[in-house]
Design an enzyme around this catalytic site. Structure first.
Site, PDB file in Angstrom:
ATOM      1  N   GLY A  12       0.688  -0.763  -0.131  1.00 28.80           N
ATOM      2  CA  GLY A  12      -0.302   0.423   0.347  1.00 28.80           C
ATOM      3  C   GLY A  12       0.784   1.227   0.268  1.00 28.80           C
ATOM      4  N   ASP A  13       0.317   2.323   0.015  1.00 29.13           N
ATOM      5  CA  ASP A  13       0.975   3.251  -0.101  1.00 29.13           C
ATOM      6  C   ASP A  13       1.494   4.093  -1.193  1.00 29.13           C
ATOM      7  OD1 ASP A  13      -0.180   4.038   2.857  1.00 29.13           O
ATOM      8  OD2 ASP A  13       1.418   2.851   3.410  1.00 29.13           O
ATOM      9  N   LYS A  16      -1.608   5.345  -5.243  1.00 27.58           N
ATOM     10  CA  LYS A  16      -2.644   5.151  -6.164  1.00 27.58           C
ATOM     11  C   LYS A  16      -3.293   6.227  -6.290  1.00 27.58           C
ATOM     12  CE  LYS A  16      -4.285   1.500  -3.186  1.00 27.58           C
ATOM     13  NZ  LYS A  16      -2.802   1.701  -2.236  1.00 27.58           N
ATOM     14  N   GLY A  40      -6.230   5.318   2.205  1.00 22.15           N
ATOM     15  CA  GLY A  40      -5.764   6.688   2.378  1.00 22.15           C
ATOM     16  C   GLY A  40      -5.053   6.511   0.980  1.00 22.15           C
ATOM     17  N   HIS A  41      -6.590   7.635   0.303  1.00 19.40           N
ATOM     18  CA  HIS A  41      -5.433   8.207  -1.024  1.00 19.40           C
ATOM     19  C   HIS A  41      -5.573  10.229  -1.243  1.00 19.40           C
ATOM     20  CE1 HIS A  41      -6.986   5.153  -3.622  1.00 19.40           C
ATOM     21  NE2 HIS A  41      -5.101   4.232  -2.984  1.00 19.40           N
ATOM     22  N   GLN A 223      -5.092  -0.547   0.509  1.00 17.33           N
ATOM     23  CA  GLN A 223      -3.182  -1.022   0.565  1.00 17.33           C
ATOM     24  C   GLN A 223      -2.960  -1.286  -0.440  1.00 17.33           C
ATOM     25  OE1 GLN A 223      -6.865  -2.573   1.617  1.00 17.33           O
ATOM     26  NE2 GLN A 223      -7.173  -0.553   3.611  1.00 17.33           N
ATOM     27  N   VAL A 299      -3.885   8.182   5.680  1.00 19.42           N
ATOM     28  CA  VAL A 299      -5.166   8.715   6.692  1.00 19.42           C
ATOM     29  C   VAL A 299      -4.991   8.552   8.603  1.00 19.42           C
ATOM     30  CG1 VAL A 299      -7.302   6.855   8.210  1.00 19.42           C
ATOM     31  CG2 VAL A 299      -6.958   7.094   5.638  1.00 19.42           C
TER      32      VAL A 299
END
Length: 430
Positions: A12-13, A16, A40-41, A223, A299
């Site tokens: 993730g991170d 995206k 979170g995006h 994620q 987030v």
């Protein structure tokens, strides 16, 4: 017309948000198909930064955005997020936003349980965000979840509450906590129900009709594959399947709906929370990567752990998720390094292997095998053509392609939407 599925191919991170935002402007509908508001995006559009947790990224461009049944929904978090976006001038109405009516809800009891478990776990902490995502998925598969559709029939909810409270009251007693306050829970649900029900619809049916019209559908994952509950670094994973195959079950469309699978891959490696991380750097190089990459969770604002690019992990993620091409992000963070390392495999108890083993005990013992490459002194930041990249940066990207056995579809060189080198448009007809 082809559909596109976007997934993270690491932990993730990976950036995206920017990629999904770029694709959303070319899509007719954007669908979230798993996860909760622990993902979170961050979208940077001009001078404005938008931070999303639940809402699909298409909402910023006005593209129809849908939360599928594979998501667990915190209705209060959704209300607050919509309020923040509306304060930034984004319009959210039933015309451009919908929620699957069979989507399970995250309730206050789930947040309570998440916090109690982590507090009592000691060294066994998973490193959750404490937002109730895991307990909500447990109740879903335990057949005691309250779903969006139930908000329309709260007077008929007693049998479901009996099952829910029988489970949670026993757990709460084990932590020395009082039973669930059913009256207070019902009162909270009655208050939030009108807001949520505005957007409730049989999403599978709406998507079926949209697809029949030839619309372009963008499926937005949360994620990363290495946090998948089956294929990730278990037990340090999320509580849902993050792989592209979840598009089918998490949206109500068939398995042939995924289309072009775009894996988002950071030019180095990061992860948040506990768990194995073979290439983690705890020295000044790791600190430099974190500072230059602004590696803090969207987030939670938790600091991300940083390390060199792990080709063995990404190769495995691409294979498991059937990735068609990758979007390589944050190449500019590597500008100015004299030497860059790539992990090509591992040593485990003296044996060389080229994959991530399933056992947590084995994962903890992995020693990375590195290949060194010369870095580059020029800058990649803001590059929009291959000709704008230093020769060594191109060599690095090409080597990544070889090692992960997957072609690069695009290269991102800054958080700005247009600072992208496009090799292949995932929405192009094939």
């Amino acid at each position: 017309m082809p559909n596109v599925t976007v997934i993270g191919a690491q932990w993730g991170d990976e950036g995206k948000g920017k990629i999904v935002d770029w694709l959303a402007a070319r899509a007719d509908v954007v669908v979230r198909f798993q996860g909760g508001h622990n993902a979170g995006h961050t979208l940077v559009v001009g001078d404005t930064t938008y931070k999303l947790s639940l809402l699909p990224s298409g909402i910023v461009t006005g593209t129809l955005s849908i939360i599928g049944n594979g998501v667990v929904l915190d209705p209060w978090a959704l209300r607050d997020e919509i309020g923040r976006l509306e304060g930034q001038g984004v319009t959210v109405t039933p015309d451009n936003f919908a929620i699957a009516d069979n989507c399970p809800l995250i309730l206050p009891v789930h947040r309570d349980l998440d916090g109690m478990r982590e507090a009592a776990a000691g060294k066994g902490k998973i490193g959750t965000t404490g937002r109730g995502i895991g307990p909500a998925y447990e109740d879903k598969v335990g057949r005691r979840a309250i779903r969006v559709c139930d908000l329309a029939q709260l007077d008929e909810l007693d049998p479901m509450l009996d099952r829910l409270c029988a489970h949670h009251d026993a757990l709460r007693a084990g932590f020395g906590e009082a039973p669930v306050d059913r009256a207070a829970l019902l009162a909270e649900l009655r208050t939030i129900a009108p807001f949520v029900l505005r957007f409730s619809t049989p999403v599978w049916k709406r998507l079926r009709d949209i697809r029949a019209e030839g619309a372009r559908i963008l499926f937005e994952g949360a994620q990363g594959v290495l946090l998948d509950v089956d294929h990730g670094t278990y037990p340090f994973v999320t509580s849902s399947n993050t792989v592209s195959g979840t598009v089918a079950s998490g949206s109500g469309l068939g398995p042939n709906a995924a289309g072009f699978v775009l894996g988002i891959v950071k030019a180095y490696t990061t992860r948040v929370g506990s768990g194995p991380f073979p290439t983690e750097l705890t020295d000044e190089i790791g600190q430099r990567l974190g500072e230059r990459g602004h590696e803090f969770g969207t987030v939670t604002a938790r600091k991300r752990r940083c390390g060199w690019f792990d080709a063995a992990l990404v190769r495995q993620s691409c294979a498991i998720s059937g990735v068609t091409g990758i979007a390589l992000t944050k190449v500019d963070v590597l500008d100015g390094f004299d030497t860059i390392r790539i992990c090509t495999g591992y040593r485990l108890r003296g044996e060389e292997i080229d994959y991530l083993p399933s056992s947590a005990a084995d994962q903890a013992l992995l020693e990375p095998i590195y290949e060194e490459m010369e870095g580059w002194s020029g800058t990649t930041r803001g590059a929009r053509r291959w000709a704008d990249l230093p020769a060594q940066a191109i060599k690095y990207i090409r080597r990544i392609e070889e090692l992960i056995e997957t072609p690069v579809a695009s290269v991102s060189t800054s958080p700005e939407r247009d600072d992208t080198i496009l090799v292949r448009n995932p929405f192009a007809d094939r």
